[in-house]
Design an enzyme around this catalytic site. Sequence first.
Site, short mmCIF file in Angstrom:
data_model
loop_
_atom_site.label_atom_id
_atom_site.label_comp_id
_atom_site.label_asym_id
_atom_site.label_seq_id
_atom_site.Cartn_x
_atom_site.Cartn_y
_atom_site.Cartn_z
NE ARG A 229 -4.25 -1.51 0.11
CZ ARG A 229 -4.37 -2.65 -0.55
NH1 ARG A 229 -3.34 -3.09 -1.27
NH2 ARG A 229 -5.47 -3.35 -0.50
CD GLU A 257 -3.61 3.28 -5.02
OE1 GLU A 257 -4.66 2.63 -5.25
OE2 GLU A 257 -2.55 2.75 -4.67
CG HIS A 276 -3.65 -0.72 -6.47
ND1 HIS A 276 -4.03 -0.07 -5.32
CD2 HIS A 276 -3.44 -2.02 -6.10
CE1 HIS A 276 -4.07 -0.92 -4.31
NE2 HIS A 276 -3.72 -2.11 -4.76
#
Length: 326
Positions: A229, A257, A276
């Site tokens: 993360r 994000e 991601h």
Amino acid sequence: MTPWNLLALPPLPEELLRGLIKPLGDRVRLSVPARRDRAAMLDALPEAEIVLGDWSSELALDAEAVAAASRLAFVQQPSVGVDGHDLPALAAAGVPLANTAGVSAVAVAEWCVSAALAVRRKLREADAAVRAGRWPQQELQPSELSGSKVGIVGHGPIGAECGRLFRAFGCQVSYWTRTPREDPAYTPLETVVAESDVLVVVIALSEQTRGLIDARRMKQGALLVNAARGEVVDQAALVEALGGHLGGAALDVFATEPLPAGDPLLGLDRVLLSPHIAGVTGQATGRLIKAVMDNLEAAVEGRPLVNVVNRADAIVTRKFGDSPAA
């Protein structure tokens, strides 16, 4: 048996969600929030007995949400990360929360190795040069991965698979995890960070791991690979290190994000950026769907769940109405 009320929070069309849970037949009654926001989720929670979580973490069950869900008996998170969910509050309410541990281990580990190779071999720069009409055979000076010291932060299924793959490339692998291991490869975090040529971050985000990695403490010329993360790595320190001694970074995750326009990472040359998607492959998605459906099936049939992460009972107990086995 009275159908279980299943509230689905993933960012997917309702028609698709209905198709995914079709194997459960009339044992569940699907609902989705009226809008994709926190207020609509809170409005829907009082009737929910099972929640299928949101992998984006936009709609998470914090303490207020858990308090609003008086009938809630089970939460199935369709991801490995459980960011935003209040695990102690759910456990105190007798609500098990399960994730899908392991389903993306191969996909994420392959991304980590691929990203490390891409940065070390300067594939992005080589591609751009050829497209621009240049032929820089001597200028790029890529380096091999073989023989590198690879340190892995986190040693769940993903970390273990990373170790296996990097060893196959001839790397010397060490790792750190929060639970000490009787293993020669287990190494103190400070040593892993300071001595690794390639530092791979695949540890879960928690209050204990937030800001855990300070890239300024890494060795000269080292490479940071983050598929955990964004918040696990001190992003400001990473930008500073990339402007100085750090050899490069490969990042699949970010503190915010999508990565906002103007973020300093966008202007750095030695950084490989990815949206991601390390764990997003067709195979991993298939394993995820199976894991979710197996646990939902177990919940409504009164069988033990797998991958419960908040220390609650692995057998779901209905709070009102029929028991699971009725």
